[in-house]
Design a protein around this motif. Structure first.
Motif: not given
Length: 306
Positions: A166-175
């Protein structure tokens, strides 16, 4: 650096981990553009003493003492210093252009926050003929050659990536990070020898509910190493049982559970009825499916009262 590759591991098989690292060693994305973070979740087999990471200028091994895949991943997220995360299991072999493709996809699609692709099997021994029915339980998938992009629609999307690759945009992980850090999560995930799961899906749903999109991209390909013991009936039955139980819990947690809660007293009658409806005695595949149904019954009975 553009990408942080995070491998969370617990007592890994050294041969399979070596294959995983070889896949990373051969990535087309220049090594100065990504770092490698291996999270050792209290392993007891001293695997790290056999590792040679000198081929990568930004590789590190970090110990996370809180047991469980969720905590290991959270530690990796907190150690990352890049804008993109790629989660790699210790039995995954990425295609040589995987990291390069992840960067390209995120550069082209600014509303995407979680992406994945094909997870193809690399069997260590000849698989039984009935195994394809349970590929999804083994985190194997090939939905085809069309790109799929989806947003939040009060259901779990077909385009949702699996945890492997899984590739994830880091700033979207905050919640998600904030929820785990606050102790508000009730989602079970792998802990030691437990086969509970749900952490991957929890990440996806938190991302979607924050207004981001997720996507399936067929050019993202990895091989998932499947050893003989993961094709045994006992393992697959336990896997189906535990994952179905945690799946119900996950959907309920996010308010999208489509099934009615059942009373604890109703679990055994349903299991008995399902034994006959699945004809669980007739084949290995039927028995595994029955165990999956039992896990779902237990999950629905364990839900908190509305």
């Amino acid at each position: 650096m553009r990408v942080s590759v995070i491998i969370s591991t617990y007592n890994p098989d050294e041969k399979r981990l070596a294959q995983t690292l070889d896949g990373l060693k051969n990535q087309s994305l220049a090594k100065h553009e990504w770092d490698l973070i291996i999270i050792d979740n209290n392993s007891t087999n001293n695997f790290h003493t056999q590792l040679d990471l000198s081929w990568h200028p930004f590789a590190q091994i970090i110990t996370e003492t809180r047991q469980g895949l969720t905590y290991a991943r959270l530690r990796g997220f907190n150690e990352a210093v890049t804008g993109i995360i790629v989660m790699v299991d210790d039995d995954n072999v990425l295609h040589t252009d995987y990291l390069e493709q992840v960067v390209s996809i995120f550069d082209q699609h600014h509303q995407l926050a979680a992406i994945g692709g094909k997870s193809l099997p690399l069997f260590e021994t000849e698989p039984p003929a009935w195994l394809p029915e349970f590929h999804h339980n083994l985190a194997l998938r090939d939905p085809g050659n069309d790109v799929i992009i989806e947003g939040w629609d009060n259901k779990y999307p077909d385009a949702a990536p699996i945890g492997a690759g899984m590739g994830i945009r880091y700033k979207a992980l905050k919640p998600y990070i904030d929820k785990i850090a606050s102790g508000k999560s009730t989602i079970g995930d792998r802990t030691g020898s437990s086969l509970s799961s749900g952490g991957d899906n929890d990440i996806v749903l938190e991302i979607l509910k924050s207004g981001w999109q997720v996507g399936y991209f067929p050019q993202l390909q990895l091989k998932h190493i499947i050893p003989a013991n993961r094709m045994e009936v006992a393992y697959l039955a336990r896997l189906a049982h535990n994952t179905n139980k945690s799946w119900v819990q996950l959907l309920h947690h996010h308010g999208i559970n489509p099934w009615q809660q059942i009373k604890p007293a109703g679990v055994m009658p349903r299991k008995i009825k399902a034994w006959f409806s699945y004809k669980a005695w007739q084949s290995k595949a039927a028995y595994i499916k029955w165990q999956g149904a039992c896990g779902m019954f237990e999950g629905l009975a364990a839900l908190p009262e509305n």
